[in-house]
Motif scaffolding. Structure first.
Motif, PDB file in Angstrom:
ATOM      1  N   LEU A  18       0.829  -1.204   0.000  1.00 30.31           N
ATOM      2  CA  LEU A  18       0.000   0.000   0.000  1.00 30.31           C
ATOM      3  C   LEU A  18       0.865   1.255   0.000  1.00 30.31           C
ATOM      4  O   LEU A  18       0.619   2.204  -0.763  1.00 30.31           O
ATOM      5  CB  LEU A  18      -0.929  -0.004   1.214  1.00 30.31           C
ATOM      6  N   ILE A  19       1.892   1.267   0.835  1.00 27.00           N
ATOM      7  CA  ILE A  19       2.795   2.419   0.895  1.00 27.00           C
ATOM      8  C   ILE A  19       3.475   2.628  -0.454  1.00 27.00           C
ATOM      9  O   ILE A  19       3.588   3.758  -0.958  1.00 27.00           O
ATOM     10  CB  ILE A  19       3.844   2.220   2.012  1.00 27.00           C
ATOM     11  N   SER A  20       3.922   1.539  -1.064  1.00 20.42           N
ATOM     12  CA  SER A  20       4.596   1.624  -2.357  1.00 20.42           C
ATOM     13  C   SER A  20       3.678   2.217  -3.420  1.00 20.42           C
ATOM     14  O   SER A  20       4.087   3.083  -4.205  1.00 20.42           O
ATOM     15  CB  SER A  20       5.075   0.233  -2.773  1.00 20.42           C
TER      16      SER A  20
ATOM     17  N   LEU B  93       3.370   6.472  -5.485  1.00 25.40           N
ATOM     18  CA  LEU B  93       3.391   6.745  -6.923  1.00 25.40           C
ATOM     19  C   LEU B  93       2.311   7.728  -7.355  1.00 25.40           C
ATOM     20  O   LEU B  93       2.311   8.180  -8.508  1.00 25.40           O
ATOM     21  CB  LEU B  93       3.223   5.435  -7.699  1.00 25.40           C
ATOM     22  N   LEU B  94       1.414   8.058  -6.446  1.00 22.68           N
ATOM     23  CA  LEU B  94       0.300   8.932  -6.802  1.00 22.68           C
ATOM     24  C   LEU B  94       0.689  10.396  -6.656  1.00 22.68           C
ATOM     25  O   LEU B  94       1.222  10.807  -5.619  1.00 22.68           O
ATOM     26  CB  LEU B  94      -0.907   8.635  -5.905  1.00 22.68           C
ATOM     27  N   PRO B  95       0.422  11.226  -7.652  1.00 19.84           N
ATOM     28  CA  PRO B  95       0.809  12.643  -7.584  1.00 19.84           C
ATOM     29  C   PRO B  95       0.099  13.440  -6.491  1.00 19.84           C
ATOM     30  O   PRO B  95       0.626  14.447  -6.025  1.00 19.84           O
ATOM     31  CB  PRO B  95       0.452  13.170  -8.984  1.00 19.84           C
ATOM     32  N   ILE B  96      -1.093  12.988  -6.077  1.00 19.96           N
ATOM     33  CA  ILE B  96      -1.803  13.729  -5.028  1.00 19.96           C
ATOM     34  C   ILE B  96      -1.239  13.443  -3.640  1.00 19.96           C
ATOM     35  O   ILE B  96      -1.594  14.113  -2.669  1.00 19.96           O
ATOM     36  CB  ILE B  96      -3.318  13.413  -5.034  1.00 19.96           C
ATOM     37  N   VAL B  97      -0.369  12.436  -3.521  1.00 20.31           N
ATOM     38  CA  VAL B  97       0.251  12.085  -2.237  1.00 20.31           C
ATOM     39  C   VAL B  97       1.561  12.856  -2.092  1.00 20.31           C
ATOM     40  O   VAL B  97       2.463  12.735  -2.916  1.00 20.31           O
ATOM     41  CB  VAL B  97       0.498  10.569  -2.137  1.00 20.31           C
ATOM     42  N   LYS B  98       1.644  13.658  -1.043  1.00 25.30           N
ATOM     43  CA  LYS B  98       2.810  14.510  -0.826  1.00 25.30           C
ATOM     44  C   LYS B  98       3.817  13.898   0.142  1.00 25.30           C
ATOM     45  O   LYS B  98       5.008  14.134   0.049  1.00 25.30           O
ATOM     46  CB  LYS B  98       2.360  15.882  -0.296  1.00 25.30           C
ATOM     47  N   LYS B  99       3.339  13.108   1.090  1.00 27.34           N
ATOM     48  CA  LYS B  99       4.246  12.489   2.059  1.00 27.34           C
ATOM     49  C   LYS B  99       3.553  11.312   2.725  1.00 27.34           C
ATOM     50  O   LYS B  99       2.353  11.373   3.023  1.00 27.34           O
ATOM     51  CB  LYS B  99       4.699  13.497   3.121  1.00 27.34           C
ATOM     52  N   ILE B 100       4.306  10.250   2.947  1.00 26.41           N
ATOM     53  CA  ILE B 100       3.823   9.099   3.707  1.00 26.41           C
ATOM     54  C   ILE B 100       4.728   8.953   4.917  1.00 26.41           C
ATOM     55  O   ILE B 100       5.941   8.790   4.788  1.00 26.41           O
ATOM     56  CB  ILE B 100       3.858   7.810   2.863  1.00 26.41           C
TER      57      ILE B 100
ATOM     58  N   LEU C 166      -9.217   1.304  -2.979  1.00 28.17           N
ATOM     59  CA  LEU C 166      -8.735   2.618  -2.539  1.00 28.17           C
ATOM     60  C   LEU C 166      -7.810   3.230  -3.587  1.00 28.17           C
ATOM     61  O   LEU C 166      -7.986   4.396  -3.981  1.00 28.17           O
ATOM     62  CB  LEU C 166      -7.988   2.481  -1.204  1.00 28.17           C
ATOM     63  N   ILE C 167      -6.819   2.477  -4.025  1.00 34.41           N
ATOM     64  CA  ILE C 167      -5.840   3.001  -4.972  1.00 34.41           C
ATOM     65  C   ILE C 167      -6.512   3.412  -6.281  1.00 34.41           C
ATOM     66  O   ILE C 167      -6.234   4.498  -6.830  1.00 34.41           O
ATOM     67  CB  ILE C 167      -4.732   1.956  -5.248  1.00 34.41           C
ATOM     68  N   GLU C 168      -7.405   2.593  -6.788  1.00 41.20           N
ATOM     69  CA  GLU C 168      -8.107   2.924  -8.039  1.00 41.20           C
ATOM     70  C   GLU C 168      -8.940   4.188  -7.866  1.00 41.20           C
ATOM     71  O   GLU C 168      -9.030   5.013  -8.785  1.00 41.20           O
ATOM     72  CB  GLU C 168      -8.961   1.747  -8.501  1.00 41.20           C
ATOM     73  N   SER C 169      -9.555   4.341  -6.711  1.00 39.50           N
ATOM     74  CA  SER C 169     -10.339   5.561  -6.451  1.00 39.50           C
ATOM     75  C   SER C 169      -9.442   6.773  -6.398  1.00 39.50           C
ATOM     76  O   SER C 169      -9.778   7.853  -6.940  1.00 39.50           O
ATOM     77  CB  SER C 169     -11.110   5.428  -5.134  1.00 39.50           C
ATOM     78  N   LEU C 170      -8.278   6.651  -5.775  1.00 39.38           N
ATOM     79  CA  LEU C 170      -7.337   7.761  -5.686  1.00 39.38           C
ATOM     80  C   LEU C 170      -6.780   8.140  -7.054  1.00 39.38           C
ATOM     81  O   LEU C 170      -6.540   9.321  -7.335  1.00 39.38           O
ATOM     82  CB  LEU C 170      -6.194   7.409  -4.727  1.00 39.38           C
ATOM     83  N   LYS C 171      -6.579   7.164  -7.904  1.00 36.42           N
ATOM     84  CA  LYS C 171      -6.082   7.441  -9.257  1.00 36.42           C
ATOM     85  C   LYS C 171      -7.063   8.318 -10.042  1.00 36.42           C
ATOM     86  O   LYS C 171      -6.665   9.122 -10.886  1.00 36.42           O
ATOM     87  CB  LYS C 171      -5.846   6.128 -10.018  1.00 36.42           C
TER      88      LYS C 171
END
Length: 346
Positions: free
Chosen positions: A269-271, A275-282, A337-342
């Motif tokens: 999940l972290i990986s 890769l998503l541009p809307i994610v700024k920091k984990i 979740l990932i598909e929705s975020l994409k």
């Protein structure tokens, strides 16, 4: 640490606790006419074991502690409330805690009219013992809450700093280990005998997959446990929860399998989030969730709700501006979740 009698509220120390019928009886019997129960509809017509000895015996075996070191509660929230009621005089004593952390500490403090003093973590979500111990309210504090791994940040707190607090704080230090089964750090349970002011909280709600039965565990010295037993409600863990817990605790290997799977899914999940541009920091995590800084957390949260995907919006919490807290789910749930975020247009 001060003497326990100095820390406990005088009215609690002198309290004569309610003695249930089952508390007074020891041995074997076939006729029970002591508790005004209905004689029909066995076994649910009988009050449950008020001290939950069979459950505690199994927990003691798994956790490698003595049964006298265990208090069971209706979730971890019950022992949190009991600790405040046992040690803190309303409107006089106070509670110290790190910030941000689990919100129920403050709620329980507010319900009991006990001032709650949050001390801000640093940018790495860590704390220094000296900052807590030198706080102007520290001398009036009876309890200090440390959640490790911390919620909502996910990281384990510095172990040496926790030890410094245990040595330097005059009251009771509560280390909440709700997420310890997912952590690379060992539990503080092995150090109960070293620190007489230590209380460790754990739960069956997370790694044990049993949030629905509401069974939390407090581990402490027999003296502290005895104080909490004086003020808990007599039959606080119902018969169904006790039976389910006993069955669950017979198979800890299953829990280990769940944890292993969830840790692998956490890394995947972290990986993928990275890769998503809307994610700024984990942020680093030792729990079964990740704290993620995103573009426009409020908008993204509302978008996910519309997609039927529920995460926790933590943007209004100290040091968590722009952050969502995402629990690690099944592979299918994580994929959704990932598909929705994409597809999110933020």
């Amino acid at each position: 640490m001060k003497e326990l009698k100095e820390l406990v509220r005088p009215n609690v120390w002198n309290l004569k606790p309610y003695s249930s019928a089952r508390d007074e009886f020891h041995g074997e019997a076939s006729v029970f006419l002591d508790a005004n129960e209905n004689p029909y509809n066995a076994p649910y017509n009988r009050y449950p074991d008020p001290m939950q000895w069979k459950v505690k015996e199994r927990i003691a075996e798994i956790k490698k502690v003595d049964v006298k070191n265990i208090l069971l509660g209706n979730g971890s929230d019950e022992p949190i409330d009991l600790l405040i009621r046992a040690f803190c005089e309303p409107a006089r004593d106070c509670i110290l805690a790190i910030d941000p952390t689990y919100g129920m500490y403050k709620v329980a403090a507010d319900v009991n009219n006990v001032p709650y003093i949050p001390v801000l973590l640093d940018e790495q979500f860590q704390f220094k013992a000296e900052n807590l111990l030198s706080h102007k309210e520290a001398s009036a504090a009876k309890l200090l809450f440390l959640c490790s791994p911390n919620n909502p940040t996910g990281n384990s707190l510095n172990r040496e700093e926790i030890r410094k607090v245990l040595v330097g704080f005059g009251g009771i230090v509560v280390v909440d280990e709700a997420y310890i089964d997912f952590s690379s750090e060992p539990s503080f349970l092995s150090e109960l005998s070293t620190y007489p002011n230590l209380v460790v909280l754990q739960t069956l709600s997370k790694a044990w997959g049993s949030a629905g039965i509401r069974l939390g565990m407090a581990f402490a010295s027999p003296e502290i446990i005895a104080v909490l037993n004086k003020i808990k409600y007599p039959y606080n863990i119902n018969q169904l929860s006790q039976k389910y817990a006993i069955d669950l605790l017979e198979n800890p290997s299953k829990v280990n399998e769940w944890v292993e799977v969830l840790l692998k899914e956490r890394e995947k999940l972290i990986s993928r989030l990275s890769l998503l541009p809307i994610v700024k920091k984990i942020y680093p995590t030792d729990a079964n969730f990740v704290l993620v800084k995103v573009e426009d957390a409020n908008k993204l949260y509302n978008y996910l709700v519309e997609q039927g995907v529920i995460v926790r919006n933590r943007t209004n919490i100290a040091l968590c501006l722009g952050c969502l807290r995402i629990t690690v789910g099944t592979p299918v749930e994580n994929e959704t979740l990932i598909e929705s975020l994409k597809k999110a247009a933020i």
